[in-house]
Design a protein around this motif. Structure first.
Motif, PDB file in Angstrom:
ATOM      1  N   ASN A 137       0.861  -1.183   0.000  1.00 19.34           N
ATOM      2  CA  ASN A 137       0.000   0.000   0.000  1.00 19.34           C
ATOM      3  C   ASN A 137       0.899   1.234   0.000  1.00 19.34           C
ATOM      4  N   ARG A 138       0.312   2.394  -0.120  1.00 21.17           N
ATOM      5  CA  ARG A 138       1.093   3.630  -0.237  1.00 21.17           C
ATOM      6  C   ARG A 138       1.972   3.866   0.988  1.00 21.17           C
ATOM      7  N   GLU A 139       1.448   3.609   2.168  1.00 32.23           N
ATOM      8  CA  GLU A 139       2.214   3.843   3.393  1.00 32.23           C
ATOM      9  C   GLU A 139       3.452   2.939   3.445  1.00 32.23           C
ATOM     10  N   THR A 140       3.281   1.662   3.180  1.00 32.11           N
ATOM     11  CA  THR A 140       4.406   0.721   3.194  1.00 32.11           C
ATOM     12  C   THR A 140       5.410   1.084   2.106  1.00 32.11           C
ATOM     13  N   ALA A 141       4.919   1.410   0.922  1.00 35.24           N
ATOM     14  CA  ALA A 141       5.792   1.757  -0.191  1.00 35.24           C
ATOM     15  C   ALA A 141       6.585   3.024   0.107  1.00 35.24           C
ATOM     16  N   ASN A 142       5.931   4.059   0.624  1.00 31.98           N
ATOM     17  CA  ASN A 142       6.624   5.309   0.947  1.00 31.98           C
ATOM     18  C   ASN A 142       7.688   5.087   2.019  1.00 31.98           C
ATOM     19  N   PHE A 143       7.365   4.285   3.031  1.00 26.26           N
ATOM     20  CA  PHE A 143       8.323   3.995   4.095  1.00 26.26           C
ATOM     21  C   PHE A 143       9.519   3.227   3.531  1.00 26.26           C
ATOM     22  N   PHE A 144       9.252   2.231   2.690  1.00 26.88           N
ATOM     23  CA  PHE A 144      10.319   1.440   2.066  1.00 26.88           C
ATOM     24  C   PHE A 144      11.259   2.340   1.268  1.00 26.88           C
ATOM     25  N   VAL A 145      10.713   3.186   0.421  1.00 31.70           N
ATOM     26  CA  VAL A 145      11.537   4.058  -0.423  1.00 31.70           C
ATOM     27  C   VAL A 145      12.362   5.016   0.438  1.00 31.70           C
ATOM     28  N   ALA A 146      11.776   5.545   1.502  1.00 28.46           N
ATOM     29  CA  ALA A 146      12.520   6.429   2.403  1.00 28.46           C
ATOM     30  C   ALA A 146      13.705   5.699   3.026  1.00 28.46           C
ATOM     31  N   GLN A 147      13.500   4.454   3.433  1.00 27.03           N
ATOM     32  CA  GLN A 147      14.576   3.674   4.032  1.00 27.03           C
ATOM     33  C   GLN A 147      15.647   3.331   3.004  1.00 27.03           C
ATOM     34  N   ILE A 148      15.238   2.961   1.812  1.00 29.15           N
ATOM     35  CA  ILE A 148      16.185   2.617   0.743  1.00 29.15           C
ATOM     36  C   ILE A 148      17.071   3.808   0.406  1.00 29.15           C
ATOM     37  N   ASN A 149      16.486   5.002   0.408  1.00 26.80           N
ATOM     38  CA  ASN A 149      17.259   6.203   0.092  1.00 26.80           C
ATOM     39  C   ASN A 149      18.325   6.503   1.136  1.00 26.80           C
ATOM     40  N   ARG A 150      18.243   5.887   2.292  1.00 29.61           N
ATOM     41  CA  ARG A 150      19.227   6.088   3.353  1.00 29.61           C
ATOM     42  C   ARG A 150      20.363   5.068   3.293  1.00 29.61           C
ATOM     43  N   LEU A 151      20.259   4.078   2.432  1.00 29.81           N
ATOM     44  CA  LEU A 151      21.255   3.002   2.355  1.00 29.81           C
ATOM     45  C   LEU A 151      22.231   3.261   1.203  1.00 29.81           C
ATOM     46  N   PRO A 152      23.486   3.576   1.505  1.00 31.38           N
ATOM     47  CA  PRO A 152      24.436   3.910   0.438  1.00 31.38           C
ATOM     48  C   PRO A 152      24.772   2.739  -0.481  1.00 31.38           C
ATOM     49  N   GLN A 153      24.547   1.508  -0.032  1.00 34.78           N
ATOM     50  CA  GLN A 153      24.822   0.345  -0.875  1.00 34.78           C
ATOM     51  C   GLN A 153      23.844   0.246  -2.039  1.00 34.78           C
ATOM     52  N   VAL A 154      22.684   0.868  -1.896  1.00 34.23           N
ATOM     53  CA  VAL A 154      21.676   0.837  -2.955  1.00 34.23           C
ATOM     54  C   VAL A 154      21.989   1.953  -3.953  1.00 34.23           C
ATOM     55  N   LEU A 155      22.399   1.556  -5.145  1.00 31.66           N
ATOM     56  CA  LEU A 155      22.742   2.530  -6.179  1.00 31.66           C
ATOM     57  C   LEU A 155      21.515   3.006  -6.941  1.00 31.66           C
ATOM     58  N   GLU A 156      20.564   2.098  -7.157  1.00 29.45           N
ATOM     59  CA  GLU A 156      19.367   2.422  -7.917  1.00 29.45           C
ATOM     60  C   GLU A 156      18.195   1.648  -7.335  1.00 29.45           C
ATOM     61  N   CYS A 157      17.020   2.258  -7.422  1.00 30.77           N
ATOM     62  CA  CYS A 157      15.787   1.618  -6.955  1.00 30.77           C
ATOM     63  C   CYS A 157      14.682   1.959  -7.937  1.00 30.77           C
ATOM     64  N   TYR A 158      14.017   0.922  -8.433  1.00 31.28           N
ATOM     65  CA  TYR A 158      12.946   1.097  -9.406  1.00 31.28           C
ATOM     66  C   TYR A 158      11.678   0.411  -8.921  1.00 31.28           C
ATOM     67  N   THR A 159      10.541   1.048  -9.103  1.00 31.18           N
ATOM     68  CA  THR A 159       9.255   0.387  -8.941  1.00 31.18           C
ATOM     69  C   THR A 159       9.004  -0.343 -10.256  1.00 31.18           C
TER      70      THR A 159
END
Length: 156
Positions: free
Chosen positions: A78-100
């Motif tokens: 849902n939107r809440e889970t997705a928004n929280f996930f993306v916020a957390q991913i943006n804090r992880l330097p190992q993640v170079l790219e993230c796509y829905t």
């Protein structure tokens, strides 16, 4: 969509090959005066066509041996889970790219790690620790056959 002429396209092509090129060298390369070339480059940046000037680093030279693509499923999706996930991913330097993404998975991540142990620790301690992450599926890159960040800019 922004319409570009051949000079704009030539600027984009040259800057994607070497963003450290001087304005003087760029102007000579594409056949414009330095002031016209600089004005066009600034305009492309102001329009958002040029997002940033950057340096591409060879991760292997820094001892980063593992490159992986991770497919992630969230639950509930849902939107809440997705928004929280993306916020957390943006804090992880190992993640170079993230796509829905579409299909059987919700997200595709491109990550780097020093080695397989570091990769495993990242998945368990960082990725799976994010509330809502239900399932991950990984493909480890064995070799890179082509990699570019250049967008094709065709000239007429």
């Amino acid at each position: 969509m922004i319409v570009l002429d051949n000079y704009d396209k030539a600027i984009l092509k040259a800057l994607q090959e070497d963003s450290s090129i001087s304005n003087l060298d760029l102007s000579k390369l594409i056949g414009l005066s330095p002031s016209a070339c600089l004005a066009r480059t600034r305009n492309l940046k102001e329009l958002g066509v040029i997002k940033q000037f950057t340096t591409v680093v060879d991760e292997k030279k820094l001892g980063i041996e593992t490159l992986a693509f991770i497919l992630v499923n969230l639950s509930p999706l849902n939107r809440e889970t997705a928004n929280f996930f993306v916020a957390q991913i943006n804090r992880l330097p190992q993640v170079l790219e993230c796509y829905t993404v579409t299909g059987n998975h919700d997200y595709l991540l491109k990550i780097v790690a020093k080695d397989m142990k570091t990769y495993r620790d990242f998945v368990i301690d960082s990725l799976m620790a994010i509330p809502g992450v239900n399932r991950v599926e990984t493909s480890i890159v064995m070799s890179t056959e082509k990699r570019t960040i250049s967008i094709p800019v065709e000239q007429e």
